[in-house]
Structures are given as C-alpha cells and as structure tokens.
Scaffold this motif. Sequence first.
Motif, PDB file in Angstrom:
ATOM      1  N   GLY A  21     -20.116  11.979  -0.107  1.00 30.57           N
ATOM      2  CA  GLY A  21     -19.017  12.325   0.913  1.00 30.57           C
ATOM      3  C   GLY A  21     -17.668  12.168   0.394  1.00 30.57           C
ATOM      4  O   GLY A  21     -16.737  12.538   1.169  1.00 30.57           O
ATOM      5  N   TRP A  22     -17.477  11.933  -0.818  1.00 29.90           N
ATOM      6  CA  TRP A  22     -16.053  11.843  -1.755  1.00 29.90           C
ATOM      7  C   TRP A  22     -16.014  13.153  -2.242  1.00 29.90           C
ATOM      8  O   TRP A  22     -17.005  13.865  -2.555  1.00 29.90           O
ATOM      9  N   ALA A  23     -14.633  13.444  -2.688  1.00 28.58           N
ATOM     10  CA  ALA A  23     -14.446  14.637  -3.490  1.00 28.58           C
ATOM     11  C   ALA A  23     -14.047  14.400  -4.911  1.00 28.58           C
ATOM     12  O   ALA A  23     -13.706  13.219  -5.106  1.00 28.58           O
ATOM     13  N   CYS A  24     -14.558  15.034  -5.823  1.00 30.10           N
ATOM     14  CA  CYS A  24     -14.254  14.626  -7.379  1.00 30.10           C
ATOM     15  C   CYS A  24     -13.570  15.811  -8.035  1.00 30.10           C
ATOM     16  O   CYS A  24     -13.978  16.849  -7.826  1.00 30.10           O
ATOM     17  N   HIS A  25     -12.659  15.348  -8.761  1.00 28.60           N
ATOM     18  CA  HIS A  25     -11.769  16.516  -9.558  1.00 28.60           C
ATOM     19  C   HIS A  25     -11.398  15.901 -10.864  1.00 28.60           C
ATOM     20  O   HIS A  25     -10.899  14.767 -11.146  1.00 28.60           O
ATOM     21  N   ALA A  26     -11.899  16.750 -11.971  1.00 28.20           N
ATOM     22  CA  ALA A  26     -11.476  16.378 -13.267  1.00 28.20           C
ATOM     23  C   ALA A  26     -10.251  17.184 -13.624  1.00 28.20           C
ATOM     24  O   ALA A  26     -10.248  18.428 -13.490  1.00 28.20           O
ATOM     25  N   LEU A  27      -9.166  16.396 -13.801  1.00 30.23           N
ATOM     26  CA  LEU A  27      -7.955  16.869 -14.419  1.00 30.23           C
ATOM     27  C   LEU A  27      -7.190  16.817 -15.401  1.00 30.23           C
ATOM     28  O   LEU A  27      -7.271  15.437 -15.961  1.00 30.23           O
ATOM     29  N   GLY A  28      -6.621  17.424 -15.967  1.00 31.89           N
ATOM     30  CA  GLY A  28      -5.636  17.327 -17.253  1.00 31.89           C
ATOM     31  C   GLY A  28      -4.383  16.817 -16.782  1.00 31.89           C
ATOM     32  O   GLY A  28      -4.160  16.483 -15.460  1.00 31.89           O
ATOM     33  N   ILE A  29      -3.514  16.405 -17.785  1.00 35.36           N
ATOM     34  CA  ILE A  29      -2.246  15.870 -17.454  1.00 35.36           C
ATOM     35  C   ILE A  29      -1.173  17.011 -17.404  1.00 35.36           C
ATOM     36  O   ILE A  29      -1.243  17.634 -18.112  1.00 35.36           O
ATOM     37  N   ASP A  30      -0.235  17.316 -16.211  1.00 35.78           N
ATOM     38  CA  ASP A  30       0.433  18.409 -16.075  1.00 35.78           C
ATOM     39  C   ASP A  30       1.771  17.827 -16.660  1.00 35.78           C
ATOM     40  O   ASP A  30       2.414  16.817 -16.513  1.00 35.78           O
ATOM     41  N   LEU A  31       2.226  18.849 -17.612  1.00 35.00           N
ATOM     42  CA  LEU A  31       3.282  18.439 -18.660  1.00 35.00           C
ATOM     43  C   LEU A  31       4.564  19.127 -17.956  1.00 35.00           C
ATOM     44  O   LEU A  31       5.923  18.997 -18.559  1.00 35.00           O
ATOM     45  N   ASP A  32       4.497  20.025 -16.929  1.00 35.90           N
ATOM     46  CA  ASP A  32       5.586  20.840 -16.677  1.00 35.90           C
ATOM     47  C   ASP A  32       6.192  20.468 -15.544  1.00 35.90           C
ATOM     48  O   ASP A  32       7.617  20.626 -15.454  1.00 35.90           O
ATOM     49  N   GLY A  33       5.957  19.549 -14.466  1.00 37.09           N
ATOM     50  CA  GLY A  33       6.613  19.304 -13.463  1.00 37.09           C
ATOM     51  C   GLY A  33       6.594  20.407 -12.546  1.00 37.09           C
ATOM     52  O   GLY A  33       5.929  21.383 -12.375  1.00 37.09           O
ATOM     53  N   VAL A  34       7.612  20.304 -11.555  1.00 33.92           N
ATOM     54  CA  VAL A  34       7.952  21.485 -10.478  1.00 33.92           C
ATOM     55  C   VAL A  34       8.351  22.917 -11.221  1.00 33.92           C
ATOM     56  O   VAL A  34       9.036  22.485 -12.213  1.00 33.92           O
ATOM     57  N   ARG A  35       7.699  23.838 -10.902  1.00 35.27           N
ATOM     58  CA  ARG A  35       7.971  25.274 -11.489  1.00 35.27           C
ATOM     59  C   ARG A  35       8.480  26.237 -10.364  1.00 35.27           C
ATOM     60  O   ARG A  35       7.884  26.170  -9.286  1.00 35.27           O
ATOM     61  N   ILE A  36       9.404  27.030 -10.702  1.00 28.97           N
ATOM     62  CA  ILE A  36       9.629  28.475  -9.965  1.00 28.97           C
ATOM     63  C   ILE A  36       8.936  29.572 -10.351  1.00 28.97           C
ATOM     64  O   ILE A  36       8.631  29.868 -11.534  1.00 28.97           O
ATOM     65  N   LEU A  37       8.217  29.988  -9.650  1.00 27.56           N
ATOM     66  CA  LEU A  37       7.537  31.376 -10.067  1.00 27.56           C
ATOM     67  C   LEU A  37       8.088  32.495  -9.985  1.00 27.56           C
ATOM     68  O   LEU A  37       8.833  32.857  -9.072  1.00 27.56           O
TER      69      LEU A  37
END
Length: 307
Positions: free
Chosen positions: A291-307
Amino acid sequence: MTFVEGPVTVTVPATSANLGPGYDSLGLALDLRDELTGEVVATSSTTGEPTLEVTVEGAGEGAVPLDESHLVVRSMRAAFEIIGKQPAGLRLHCRNRIPHARGLGSSSAAIIGGLVLARALVAGGELILDDETLFQTAAEIEGHPDNVAPAFHGGFTIAGEDDGFFAVRTAVDPRVSVVVFVPATGVETKAARGLLPETVPHSDAAADAGRTALLVAALSDAPEHLHRATRDFLHQEYRRPAMPESLALVDELRADGVAAIVSGAGPTVLAFSNGVESAETTKLAARCPEGWACHALGIDLDGVRIL
C-alpha cells in the motif's frame, strides 16, 4: 517594468530535511520534480477585473485551493510585491509529482517555484529580486530554511538562522542515492512538530551534534559511515505516536544495517543506497510495505530551474 510575453516554466526538486540528526539544519535535494507554468494575462474581458486561473494535475489535484490562497500563488504575489508590480491577470498550471504532507518538501517546492516563476515573468527580474533576497523571502514564508535551501540550490545544504537565514551548499559523494518509502496517508508538519518536547537531555543533544558533524563528512566523501551518522536522538522517537508504521520500518531497516531515517517531518521513510540502479537499491525497493509507494532517486544537483 514589463512582464515577459508567453508562458514560463520552472521545475523544482523534492527535498528531505533533517536526514536523521540534522534537525532543522540539513537538507538534501532529490530527483523528483514539480513543474510550474505561469503566464501573465490580461484582465477579464467581461468585467475588467484582475483574473486568476489555477489548474493542478498530480499530487494535490482536487484537494488544494485554486484561488489566491494557493501556496504557489501566495509566493508569486510576494515576489511581485518586492519587484513592485502585480500583474493584471495570472494563469498558473501545476504538474505535481512531489507527494503532499509526506515529508518530501512539497511546500518548499511550491514556495521556491512560485518565487522563481514570478521573477522570471518580469523582464530583468533578477536585477530587482536577487538570489539572496529570494532565499530570505522563501525561508520567511516557510518559517525555516532547511527545505527551501536544497530546493533552491540543489544538492546537500546546511542552513539555519542567525541574524537572518543562511545556507551553505556542500559536496555530495556521487555514490549516494536514496530509496523513499511513501505511506498512503500523510502527517501534517504542524502535528509532527507538536509532539516534540521543549527540552531534551544534554547527553542527547551532545550525541546528536556529533552525529550531525559525521553526517556532513559521510555524505561528502565517506558514505560507508552513513549508518552511524544518521542515528538521531532529538526528534524521531518523539514522533512515533504520529507515524508508528514509519518508525517500525526505520527500526527494521536499521537493524539490517541500512541507513534509514524519517524524511523531514514524515511519514516518508528515506534509506540511503549506493546507485539508483544498483542491486542494493533493488533489494531495498523490494521491502516496500504493501500500500506504500516506493521511489529510487538520485540526488538532484541543480535545484530550481527555468525551462
């Protein structure tokens, strides 16, 4: 001062604060992002009054307000106030992947995303609202800087308050990744904070200070020490009544040598791993409760970004 034509999109990462012993000071940006698209529009063609159109898909859809009380809108208004001009009309669309009320920094993502989006909608906005003022404003809205710092800067940050808010970004070992276990129901940060005592034993504070210092070194270039470094003495045990299943999972994982913690105010459990696609990560993900969700995640090195 003029507003830019057409929509602007920003993305902002999820974050995990505390990381065990670093209560209200340490934060880590994770590779799970919300996307916000905003556009300055004309006043209503029928009434001539200012217009606000807010739509949401993903996390919070059908639950969060779609008016001026929406946290992204409130943050945008704060930025426009500093810049010195509110738009006649505003259109906002939020594509949310960060779960709400789960200890993964959804409110900080909304605040940082809203401030940066508003600034980007103004021609030359960075000259009026610089990064330091934006960060101070974000921390004031949130009330503390531990999540807004990594959301803005990316990576691993040490933040606090001392004659204003401060944040310092430090290195993250490239071997470090995480697995997050997200329960189906959340816990409000206010409720989780309400369980904490006014004072703690001096021995606990001293032990926590030592683990926090070790954690900075472990995340920087010695991840083999993460299990010892993530031992907390200040807040997690006090919060057990609000999230017994989460703390039970933390206990189970730590007993097996996994550096597991409660993410932020919980109830998400975060476990440090070695590589997003490693065998270790696969084994960890297999331990996700039903019943839980699981996510394998890397470390984000960018922070907020403007596309």
